[in-house]
Motif scaffolding. Structure first.
Motif, short mmCIF file in Angstrom:
data_model
loop_
_atom_site.label_atom_id
_atom_site.label_comp_id
_atom_site.label_asym_id
_atom_site.label_seq_id
_atom_site.Cartn_x
_atom_site.Cartn_y
_atom_site.Cartn_z
N LYS A 1 -0.49 -13.67 -1.36
CA LYS A 1 -0.74 -14.42 -2.56
C LYS A 1 -1.05 -13.52 -3.51
N LEU A 2 -1.79 -12.30 -3.07
CA LEU A 2 -2.13 -11.19 -3.94
C LEU A 2 -0.70 -10.39 -4.53
N PHE B 1 4.43 0.30 3.00
CA PHE B 1 3.78 -1.00 2.86
C PHE B 1 2.75 -0.83 1.88
N THR B 2 2.51 -1.77 1.13
CA THR B 2 1.45 -1.87 -0.05
C THR B 2 0.13 -2.50 0.77
N ALA B 3 0.15 -3.31 1.83
CA ALA B 3 -1.03 -3.98 2.53
C ALA B 3 -1.05 -4.01 4.07
N ASP C 1 -3.89 1.89 -3.04
CA ASP C 1 -2.66 2.33 -2.96
C ASP C 1 -2.48 1.10 -1.61
N VAL C 2 -2.99 0.75 -0.83
CA VAL C 2 -3.12 -0.13 0.19
C VAL C 2 -4.26 -1.08 0.21
N GLN D 1 -5.03 -7.13 -5.89
CA GLN D 1 -3.69 -7.60 -6.37
C GLN D 1 -2.66 -6.50 -6.33
N ARG D 2 -1.53 -6.58 -5.96
CA ARG D 2 -0.37 -5.72 -5.95
C ARG D 2 -0.19 -5.33 -7.47
N LYS D 3 -0.18 -3.97 -7.55
CA LYS D 3 0.32 -3.27 -8.99
C LYS D 3 1.63 -3.66 -9.29
#
Length: 333
Positions: A173-174, A238-240, A266-267, A331-333
């Motif tokens: 969702k982010l 990966f970002t998460a 970053d993560v 939230q993802r940039k």
């Protein structure tokens, strides 16, 4: 020296009624129970455990099976369980089981040598002889934090896969779609939480990528840091990150920092268990909260019921979990 007869005389009841109160039996009227407890408090009477056990045919001792090296989550749960056993008048014996067959056999041998009213197991045991012994000897047993197919024992747990699904769905969702996972190879919860991770990806239409999953050898912070290192060494992007325990998550945060990667800049990182340290880490860890206090209290209450009831039937209870949003996700940039 004050005796049980003195308590009975002071409270105006029979000795057998005092005995029922001391043995935590329910068939005593509230006013009589109150008078007995008041007399005990007034005189400072301490029951003779050995004599009481001979009469009741109980040992007033409960065994707790724990891993040889227990993590922060298990340590917190153990403290709650022991406290409530004491409130019910039970003494506690500890049985440590290492993760291999030899260690479980040694634990079972020690357990067989003692007379116990019941067992609370905080650590999954794989040895069939363990289950067989407890069932064949009709020893009241509560499995705390897990359940086992085919084991006729009361269990208290959460829905592991549903909790993991909610945690990973939050990352999605982010805006995150490249989501790594640090899992494990031991115990049923690891496969159930990994299944929740897979379900969340599937529901979002994100293909499962095995290269984004690293398995820790041990469920501690060092294991999390090492697993994170393997992910980075594989050049997967990966970002998460979802870790199946908080300690693995905290270890991965340390590993990311060692590679000059910030959390959550970053993560984004999500853990599981809500151990005490998770709210004091930097950043504070987003996680799944298991109802530790309720789990410990219920484990003891249910075991006491099994011990004192002639027809106690095993039940499987799934307690609710909660998602705790803190500072390690963004939230993802």
């Amino acid at each position: 020296m004050i005796s049980i007869k003195d308590i009975a005389k002071l409270a105006g009841v029979s000795v057998s009624t005092v005995s029922r109160v001391l043995n935590h039996q329910d068939n005593v009227k509230a006013d009589k129970r109150e008078r007995i407890l008041s007399a005990i408090k007034q005189t400072g009477y301490v029951p003779n455990r050995a004599a009481r056990d001979m009469v009741s045919k109980h040992t007033s001792t409960v065994g707790i099976v724990m891993p040889g090296m227990f993590n922060m989550f298990q340590r917190q749960l153990f403290s709650i369980v022991e406290h409530h056993l004491e409130q019910f008048g039970y003494h506690t014996s500890f049985y440590f089981a290492s993760t291999d067959e030899e260690g479980e056999l040694a634990c079972l041998k020690r357990l067989k040598a003692d007379r116990l009213d019941g067992i609370i197991i905080l650590h999954e045991v794989a040895l069939p002889e363990f289950q067989n012994y407890l069932e064949e000897n009709k020893i009241p047993t509560v499995l705390a934090t897990f359940e086992r197919d085919g084991w006729k024992a009361t269990s208290i747990h959460i829905s592991e896969d549903e909790a993991a699904l909610q945690a990973v769905s939050y990352l999605i969702k982010l805006g995150h779609r490249d989501i790594a996972c640090i899992g494990g190879t031991k115990y049923s919860f690891s496969s159930q939480r990994l299944e929740g991770y897979r379900k969340a990806l599937e529901q979002a239409g994100i293909p499962y990528d095995a290269s984004k999953v690293a398995f820790a050898d041990v469920y501690n912070m060092e294991g999390g840091a090492k697993a994170l290192g393997r992910l980075l060494d594989s050049n997967t992007t990966f970002t998460a990150l979802f870790a199946i325990t908080d300690e693995l998550a905290l270890g991965s945060i340390r590993g990311l920092a060692d590679h000059n990667l910030s959390v959550p800049g970053d993560v984004s990182v999500v853990g599981f268990d809500n151990i005490e340290l998770s709210s004091f880490s930097v950043p504070r860890l987003t996680t799944i909260c298991q109802p530790l206090v309720e789990m410990g209290q219920m484990a003891v209450a249910l075991l006491h019921s099994l011990i004192t009831s002639k027809n106690g039937l095993p039940v499987s209870i799934a307690l609710p979990f909660t998602f705790v949003q803190r500072d390690s996700t963004a939230q993802r940039k």
